[in-house]
Design a protein around this motif. Structure first.
Motif, PDB file in Angstrom:
ATOM      1  N   THR A  84       0.844  -1.195   0.000  1.00  0.00           N
ATOM      2  CA  THR A  84       0.000   0.000   0.000  1.00  0.00           C
ATOM      3  C   THR A  84       0.879   1.244   0.000  1.00  0.00           C
ATOM      4  OG1 THR A  84      -1.781  -1.121   1.185  1.00  0.00           O
ATOM      5  CG2 THR A  84      -1.755   1.285   1.253  1.00  0.00           C
ATOM      6  N   PHE A  85       0.629   2.124  -0.991  1.00  0.00           N
ATOM      7  CA  PHE A  85       1.260   3.440  -1.017  1.00  0.00           C
ATOM      8  C   PHE A  85       0.264   4.420  -0.389  1.00  0.00           C
ATOM      9  CE2 PHE A  85       4.526   3.381  -4.749  1.00  0.00           C
ATOM     10  CZ  PHE A  85       5.069   2.191  -4.261  1.00  0.00           C
ATOM     11  N   GLU A  86       0.614   5.006   0.724  1.00  0.00           N
ATOM     12  CA  GLU A  86      -0.273   5.974   1.347  1.00  0.00           C
ATOM     13  C   GLU A  86      -0.463   7.208   0.483  1.00  0.00           C
ATOM     14  OE1 GLU A  86      -2.109   5.388   3.856  1.00  0.00           O
ATOM     15  OE2 GLU A  86      -1.208   3.420   4.226  1.00  0.00           O
ATOM     16  N   ASN A  87       0.538   7.494  -0.317  1.00  0.00           N
ATOM     17  CA  ASN A  87       0.438   8.547  -1.331  1.00  0.00           C
ATOM     18  C   ASN A  87       1.371   8.172  -2.468  1.00  0.00           C
ATOM     19  OD1 ASN A  87       3.136   9.601  -0.550  1.00  0.00           O
ATOM     20  ND2 ASN A  87       2.016  10.168   1.314  1.00  0.00           N
ATOM     21  N   LEU A  88       1.213   8.830  -3.594  1.00  0.00           N
ATOM     22  CA  LEU A  88       2.033   8.507  -4.763  1.00  0.00           C
ATOM     23  C   LEU A  88       3.483   8.904  -4.509  1.00  0.00           C
ATOM     24  CD1 LEU A  88      -0.383   9.574  -7.624  1.00  0.00           C
ATOM     25  CD2 LEU A  88       0.102   7.264  -6.800  1.00  0.00           C
ATOM     26  N   GLN A  89       4.388   7.980  -4.866  1.00  0.00           N
ATOM     27  CA  GLN A  89       5.783   8.195  -4.530  1.00  0.00           C
ATOM     28  C   GLN A  89       6.678   7.541  -5.574  1.00  0.00           C
ATOM     29  OE1 GLN A  89       6.772   6.701  -0.655  1.00  0.00           O
ATOM     30  NE2 GLN A  89       8.708   7.817  -0.518  1.00  0.00           N
ATOM     31  N   ASP A  90       7.797   8.164  -5.832  1.00  0.00           N
ATOM     32  CA  ASP A  90       8.830   7.625  -6.707  1.00  0.00           C
ATOM     33  C   ASP A  90       9.343   6.311  -6.125  1.00  0.00           C
ATOM     34  OD1 ASP A  90      11.071   7.097  -8.247  1.00  0.00           O
ATOM     35  OD2 ASP A  90      12.101   8.977  -7.770  1.00  0.00           O
ATOM     36  N   TRP A  91       9.312   5.234  -6.940  1.00  0.00           N
ATOM     37  CA  TRP A  91       9.797   3.945  -6.446  1.00  0.00           C
ATOM     38  C   TRP A  91      11.230   4.047  -5.930  1.00  0.00           C
ATOM     39  CZ3 TRP A  91       8.278   0.536 -11.293  1.00  0.00           C
ATOM     40  CH2 TRP A  91       6.882   0.575 -11.443  1.00  0.00           C
ATOM     41  N   ALA A  92      12.028   4.854  -6.619  1.00  0.00           N
ATOM     42  CA  ALA A  92      13.452   4.946  -6.266  1.00  0.00           C
ATOM     43  C   ALA A  92      13.660   5.536  -4.869  1.00  0.00           C
ATOM     44  CB  ALA A  92      14.194   5.782  -7.304  1.00  0.00           C
ATOM     45  N   LYS A  93      12.610   6.162  -4.300  1.00  0.00           N
ATOM     46  CA  LYS A  93      12.748   6.776  -2.984  1.00  0.00           C
ATOM     47  C   LYS A  93      12.101   5.937  -1.880  1.00  0.00           C
ATOM     48  CE  LYS A  93      13.116  11.446  -4.855  1.00  0.00           C
ATOM     49  NZ  LYS A  93      12.516  12.790  -4.963  1.00  0.00           N
ATOM     50  N   ARG A  94      11.598   4.782  -2.258  1.00  0.00           N
ATOM     51  CA  ARG A  94      11.027   3.881  -1.256  1.00  0.00           C
ATOM     52  C   ARG A  94      12.144   3.153  -0.505  1.00  0.00           C
ATOM     53  NH1 ARG A  94       5.436   3.675  -0.110  1.00  0.00           N
ATOM     54  NH2 ARG A  94       5.799   1.500   0.465  1.00  0.00           N
TER      55      ARG A  94
END
Length: 1007
Positions: A839-849
């Motif tokens: 689950t992504f709580e908000n949209l985010q760059d994969w590279a910053k996960r």
């Protein structure tokens, strides 16, 4: 003026003028929407060192057909991959090639077979030294006079132990104080990637004691003894040997000497050595309308040659004198004078050019055509006249580079000129070539602007460089086979391959349209005489870097001008229908009599000619020394004094444009801000392709040199067409506003008026004038108006007035945009190392996960979300009055969208926006967005893991790992496997995924 305001006018125009049938019932329009298969782009199908399997071929060709690739240029190279099982032209290879032809037929693909292994020239093991490229060699000795000398000069140094004598010449020994500068280039021993300078009127003087007098040269050929006259004598033994150049980079089994490019016999042997054999075993699949339809000559990377077995006879026939007594000039010595020697060298290079064109390219074309095949050639870089060389091809080809952008830009200009001047309908290009700076960074949205530039240069068939043949079908071995560091990675193993069809459809629409009719150009640029000649357009022909000015142009050589150009109604006309308003001459002091006669002839016939303010005073050829020079001087003086040559201090873009303006010729196209363009005419239809060079939205007013016709917008990315309802026609120019998306493009089509249509002259919103009479130019006040799209983004009361006095009014309220916020369910592919669900709580760059399986993930992830669509109106009213759009914001790099189970297609470029009106329902909706990123993050992440293969420091694999040979996964847990690694541990990751914001936007709908 905002984009919202433009779209309002489109809506009102549609309300007033609904029912127009201007676009109906036209074959051009129908094939624009659904272009024929022949218009699809191609790929270079690069087989790496015999690594070929039936399963891989089938998977590759099926993948090509699946996404809209129309053909493949088959080429086998050795670029660092371990040796495969299929030796080039061996029994297994022949079986596999036949399998490829059968599969291509099944799938509707065409094959163009490179004429040898490697990517340059025409060679192979079947070329013997006698049939190979030849060069002059010599040995020499100084002997004293007054003796009876036994002629025993040593054999000159040879290559591969092959040598044949030409002549033995004796001459009084002279001082060595003067040698001809640059002799290796001038005598065609070496090749430079630039033009030889045009021949001057005056040459430097050689010291008297260094000059060899031709009358004192003694021919000793065939003699065993010689009674030497008094004094010291230089004796030279001339012969020829192979240059030793081979076809490269080719697998060992396909490598051999390059064929003699000046010999028809050698060219025929080269053709039979490979293509003839392939035709024999694929006869039912070979020829036009079948599968194996063409053969190809690629890059010239084999240097030069300056001899062939029949050189002396050919030189005599072509130049009119015997070259024997000028043989010492090959060594840089001066015979008679510096001018005489330099003029002989001019003749030598011209003879080499003529023979290469006729005996190599011409013979290859004759052989191919005899079997029903076409011939394509990348016709530049050779020791010849590029344009004439290209003219021998059925389909000339160019190239352009995506990394090192515009590196080969001049190639496109020259090859498009050749295609236009010699009447070639299809102009291909080795498209988006790259070096190791590309390393999987390429994707359709990132290269579109460069592709549009190439279209504006005249290219109308992209042959992507390159598709590396994948011998494996196991998805674990991806991205798989690479072609070393070279080229755009363009294989079925690409992350975004299955999403590339809309991009290829875009290209097919463009390529179809850009093959219709004839190119429109005002200027024919005559290149200087002499070979080699790789002509670049004069300064000032572009208004911004790599954007042509409003007067388009082609180049031509002397032969094309003399043999193909006539004058009709003051225009320069070619047999295939091309025509030009003016001829621009090069800034040269010399011309051959043949050329000055032709220029004088067309001047008398009424052609407009722009020239330098200095008339030519002599010929560059030794054959014309004397009477020929006098003819040139007299004709030049007469012609320039007559005023029939409009002489200028500089023959550049500024001078040419000034003269055209003075003749009342307005620019064919202008835009503010600047846009790219190309113009073709097909019967009564004018076809303009207009492209935005900026990676941002641009609003412009564009002016077209067309009158009395109705403008239309045709969008190649969607196949949609619509009328341009706001435009102004004045003094033979039609002006209209265009709104261009980032790196966007559109065809502006002008056809004879069909049906009734009124131009919009006034638009008011809430009483404020948006479009109205401002002085004498209606359109100029609206630099950002695009009224062809059926979008309205702002509420208000609108009043639209048309030129015939009709008025329409509409009141509309458009809801505010709605951002879709909150959590998203995202599913990754565990086989690629990603989590099955997160689950992504908000949209985010994969590279910053933080998760390794996400930040290093490469491939497709599926976003799912439920959202509640508010009731803004009844469903029926919604459909009639509004459109609802899903705007994904930023996407890295491509997205597939489904809403409530309905497939809404692939979004492959900005703006990432799609009309969801018909799929949307009131209440809860299920949105699914599949996003693909690039291979980079996974490759960088894998470098954190233990090694699983034996590699060189630069990343190339030394041998195929046993686990690959056994069809097993990597024993160390790596997810990406490639034959050449280009990313290292710790390098920065690239932006990936759905980045948003995701917004529902509303617009008015044209009724």
């Amino acid at each position: 003026m905002s984009r919202i305001k433009h779209s309002i006018i489109a809506v009102m125009a549609g309300v007033l003028l609904a029912g127009s049938t201007v676009l109906a019932g036209n074959d051009l329009a129908g094939e624009f929407v659904n272009p024929p298969k022949e218009a699809q782009p191609w790929v270079y199908y690069m087989v790496l060192n015999g690594n070929l399997t039936k399963e891989g071929i089938t998977a590759d060709l099926e993948a090509m057909a699946r996404v809209g690739i129309g053909g493949l240029l088959y080429m086998e190279v050795d670029q660092g991959a371990p040796k495969g099982q299929a030796d080039f032209l061996g029994p297994l290879w022949m079986e596999l090639f036949k399998h490829a032809c059968k599969e291509a037929k099944r799938l509707g693909l065409e094959i163009n077979m490179n004429n040898d292994a490697g990517w340059c020239g025409s060679g192979g093991p079947w070329i013997t030294p006698e049939l190979s490229m030849q060069k002059v060699v010599w040995s020499e000795a100084v002997v004293d006079g007054g003796t009876n000398w036994t002629i025993n000069l040593p054999e000159p140094k040879s290559v591969t132990n092959y040598y044949r004598d030409i002549a033995i010449l004796a001459m009084p020994a002279v001082a060595e104080t003067n040698r001809i500068a640059g002799i290796k280039f001038k005598a065609a021993f070496a090749m430079k990637q630039k033009d030889v300078a045009p021949a001057p009127a005056d040459y430097e003087k050689a010291a008297a004691d260094s000059i060899i007098e031709s009358g004192k040269i003694v021919d000793l050929t065939g003699r065993k003894e010689w009674s030497v006259p008094a004094g010291k004598w230089l004796v030279m033994r001339f012969g020829h040997t192979t240059t030793g150049k081979d076809n490269h980079p080719a697998p060992e089994s396909g490598r051999g000497l390059e064929c003699d490019k000046l010999s028809r016999e050698a060219a025929a042997a080269a053709f039979e050595g490979l293509i003839g054999k392939l035709i024999d075993v694929n006869r039912e699949l070979s020829g036009q309308g079948k599968t194996l339809v063409s053969t190809h000559i690629d890059s010239w990377e084999v240097g030069s040659q300056n001899w062939t077995r029949k050189m002396r006879e050919e030189f005599q026939r072509r130049r009119g004198y015997d070259m024997l007594k000028y043989m010492p000039v090959y060594s840089g010595r001066v015979v008679e004078s510096m001018e005489t020697s330099e003029r002989f060298l001019w003749d030598l290079r011209q003879t080499i050019s003529d023979m290469l064109v006729e005996n190599y390219a011409g013979e290859f074309r004759r052989q191919a055509n005899k079997h029903g095949l076409r011939l394509s050639i990348e016709a530049y870089g050779e020791p010849a006249d590029d344009l004439k060389y290209a003219g021998e091809a059925d389909e000339p080809m160019s190239e352009f580079w995506a990394w090192g952008k515009y590196v080969a830009a001049d190639h496109c200009f020259r090859m498009s000129s050749a295609a236009h001047v010699y009447g070639k309908r299809i102009l291909g290009a080795e498209a988006f070539t790259a070096d190791n700076k590309e390393k999987w960074q390429g994707h359709p949205a990132g290269i579109k602007d460069l592709g549009d530039w190439a279209f504006c240069e005249g290219i109308n068939r992209f042959v992507f460089h390159r598709y590396a043949a994948q011998p494996w079908v196991n998805p674990d071995y991806a991205p798989g086979m690479s072609m070393g560091p070279w080229g755009l990675h363009y294989e079925r193993t690409q992350t975004w391959w299955e999403q590339s069809k809309p991009w290829h459809e875009y290209l097919a629409r463009c390529q179809y349209m850009l093959r219709q009719g004839l190119f429109v150009a005002d200027v024919l640029l005559l290149q200087p005489e002499g070979a080699p000649r790789h002509y670049a357009s004069p300064n000032g022909m572009e208004i911004n870097p790599h954007i042509r000015g409003g007067y388009n142009y082609d180049a031509c050589g002397m032969d094309a001008l003399v043999e193909r150009v006539s004058v009709k109604d003051g225009r320069l006309v070619l047999p295939d229908g091309m025509s030009y308003r003016v001829l621009a001459l090069p800034e040269v002091e010399t011309m051959t009599p043949r050329l000055i006669r032709k220029i004088s002839e067309i001047a008398e016939q009424g052609a407009t000619i722009i020239g330098w303010n200095k008339a030519p005073v002599k010929s560059p050829s030794l054959a014309d020394m004397g009477a020929g020079d006098e003819e040139v001087r007299k004709m030049g003086e007469k012609l320039w004094k007559s005023g029939k040559v409009l002489a200028r201090e500089k023959v550049d873009g500024n001078a040419i444009y000034e003269i055209l303006g003075g003749l009342g010729v307005k620019p064919d196209f202008k835009a503010d801000p600047v846009l790219r363009y190309i113009h073709r005419v097909d019967g009564d239809t004018d076809i303009y392709f207009v492209a935005n060079p900026e990676q941002k939205h641009v609003d412009a007013v564009a002016s077209f040199r067309v009158a009395g016709k109705t403008p239309e917008f045709w969008w190649p990315d969607t196949g949609r067409m619509g009328p341009a309802l706001a435009y102004e026609e004045k003094d033979g120019i039609t002006s209209l506003p265009v709104h261009m998306e980032p790196s966007g493009s559109v065809f502006v089509i002008f056809r004879n008026k069909v049906g009734e249509r009124s131009q919009i002259v006034s638009v008011k919103r809430d009483g404020v004038e948006m479009l109205g009479q401002h002085g004498t130019n209606t359109v100029s006040a609206l630099p950002a108006l695009d009224i062809a799209r059926d979008e309205m983004w702002q509420s208000g009361s609108y009043v639209v007035k048309t030129a015939d006095g009709k008025t329409g009014e509409i009141n509309i309220k458009i809801p505010e945009a709605l951002e879709i916020t909150g959590a998203w369910e995202v599913r990754f592919d565990p086989k690629r190392g990603g989590p099955e669900k997160v689950t992504f709580e908000n949209l985010q760059d994969w590279a910053k996960r933080p998760e390794d399986g996400i930040k290093h993930f490469s491939g497709m992830a599926t976003y799912r979300k439920m959202f509640d669509f508010p009731v803004i109106a009844g469903k029926q009213e919604l459909q009639q009055a509004h459109r609802v759009w899903l705007d994904l914001g930023r996407v890295a790099v491509m997205a597939e969208v489904k809403l409530n189970g309905k497939d809404l297609g692939v979004l492959w470029k900005p703006p990432y926006r799609v009309d969801i009106t018909d799929a949307l329902k009131q209440g809860w909706n299920t949105l699914e967005v599949k996003v693909v990123n690039l291979w980079i993050n996974r490759q960088i992440g894998d470098e954190e893991l233990p090694e699983d293969s034996d590699r060189k420091k630069i990343g190339t694999i030394k041998s195929w790992p046993q686990w690959v040979n056994e069809g097993k996964p990597s024993p160390t847990g790596r997810y990406a496997f490639t034959s050449w690694r280009l990313w290292k541990k710790g390098e920065p990751l690239v932006e990936s995924g759905l980045l948003g914001p995701v917004i529902l936007r509303y617009s008015g709908k044209v009724k």
